[in-house]
Design a protein around this motif. Structure first.
Motif, short mmCIF file in Angstrom:
data_model
loop_
_atom_site.label_atom_id
_atom_site.label_comp_id
_atom_site.label_asym_id
_atom_site.label_seq_id
_atom_site.Cartn_x
_atom_site.Cartn_y
_atom_site.Cartn_z
N VAL A 43 0.85 -1.19 0.00
CA VAL A 43 0.00 0.00 0.00
C VAL A 43 0.88 1.24 0.00
N ARG A 44 0.60 2.14 -0.97
CA ARG A 44 1.36 3.39 -1.13
C ARG A 44 0.63 4.54 -0.45
N VAL A 53 -3.19 9.05 1.18
CA VAL A 53 -3.73 7.75 1.57
C VAL A 53 -2.98 7.24 2.80
N SER A 54 -3.73 6.77 3.80
CA SER A 54 -3.11 6.18 4.99
C SER A 54 -3.33 4.67 5.06
N ALA A 55 -4.33 4.16 4.32
CA ALA A 55 -4.63 2.73 4.32
C ALA A 55 -5.58 2.43 3.16
N ILE A 56 -5.74 1.16 2.87
CA ILE A 56 -6.74 0.70 1.91
C ILE A 56 -7.54 -0.41 2.58
N ASP A 57 -8.86 -0.31 2.48
CA ASP A 57 -9.75 -1.33 3.02
C ASP A 57 -10.21 -2.21 1.86
N TRP A 131 -12.05 -5.17 -4.41
CA TRP A 131 -12.03 -3.70 -4.43
C TRP A 131 -11.30 -3.17 -3.22
N GLY A 132 -10.71 -1.98 -3.43
CA GLY A 132 -10.03 -1.30 -2.34
C GLY A 132 -10.61 0.10 -2.15
N LYS A 144 -10.82 2.92 -4.81
CA LYS A 144 -9.56 2.97 -5.54
C LYS A 144 -9.76 2.49 -6.97
N GLU A 145 -9.06 3.12 -7.90
CA GLU A 145 -9.02 2.67 -9.29
C GLU A 145 -7.88 1.67 -9.45
N ASN A 146 -8.16 0.52 -10.07
CA ASN A 146 -7.09 -0.45 -10.35
C ASN A 146 -6.27 0.02 -11.53
#
Length: 147
Positions: A43-44, A53-57, A131-132, A144-146
């Motif tokens: 995760v960037r 961005v601090s995280a992705i769910d 999905w994120g 998020k876009e892949n």
């Protein structure tokens, strides 16, 4: 589909470095392997419109994703002379810097392992219902876009 068991690729939370190291170490006894290829998705801390961005769910339609991943697995094994293939995708909230995707392929020679690993990553990103949701430092979020 074949009669082979559908493997669960999902893990809850981040994929730890010790899990990755253990996975690699387990292959040292397999004397027919001459090459491994590993992809680690991390995760960037993207800056999007001034928000970081601090995280992705991560969420998924697990049953559909597992069936589709099984088909991808079978196709890849039919296309490349692999010895092993391991795929792990995180679910839940993964913080910046943590690993969210681990793809590990092995073969007698490096080229099939590398090509298979790349194809798995590309197909997983394009075909699986995963999905994120990007969570920003200010607490807001967006899908998020892949890429």
């Amino acid at each position: 589909m074949t009669d082979k068991k559908i493997k669960n690729i999902f893990v809850e939370g981040a994929i730890s470095t010790s899990f990755i190291a253990d996975s690699i170490a387990k292959h040292s006894s397999k004397k027919e392997i001459g090459g491994h290829s590993i992809f680690l998705g991390q995760v960037r801390a993207d800056d999007i419109d001034g928000k970081v961005v601090s995280a992705i769910d991560y969420t998924a339609y697990q049953e559909t994703a597992l069936a589709q991943m099984h088909e991808i697995r079978e196709a890849i094994f039919n296309k490349y002379p692999l010895t092993c293939m391991h795929v792990y995708q995180s679910l839940g909230t993964i913080k910046v810097g943590e690993i969210c995707l681990f793809v590990f392929t092995s073969s007698a020679h490096r080229k099939p392992a590398i090509a298979a690993c790349e194809e798995i990553v590309e197909r997983l990103k394009a075909e699986l219902p995963i999905w994120g949701k990007e969570i920003f430092e200010d607490g807001t979020h967006q899908w998020k876009e892949n890429k």
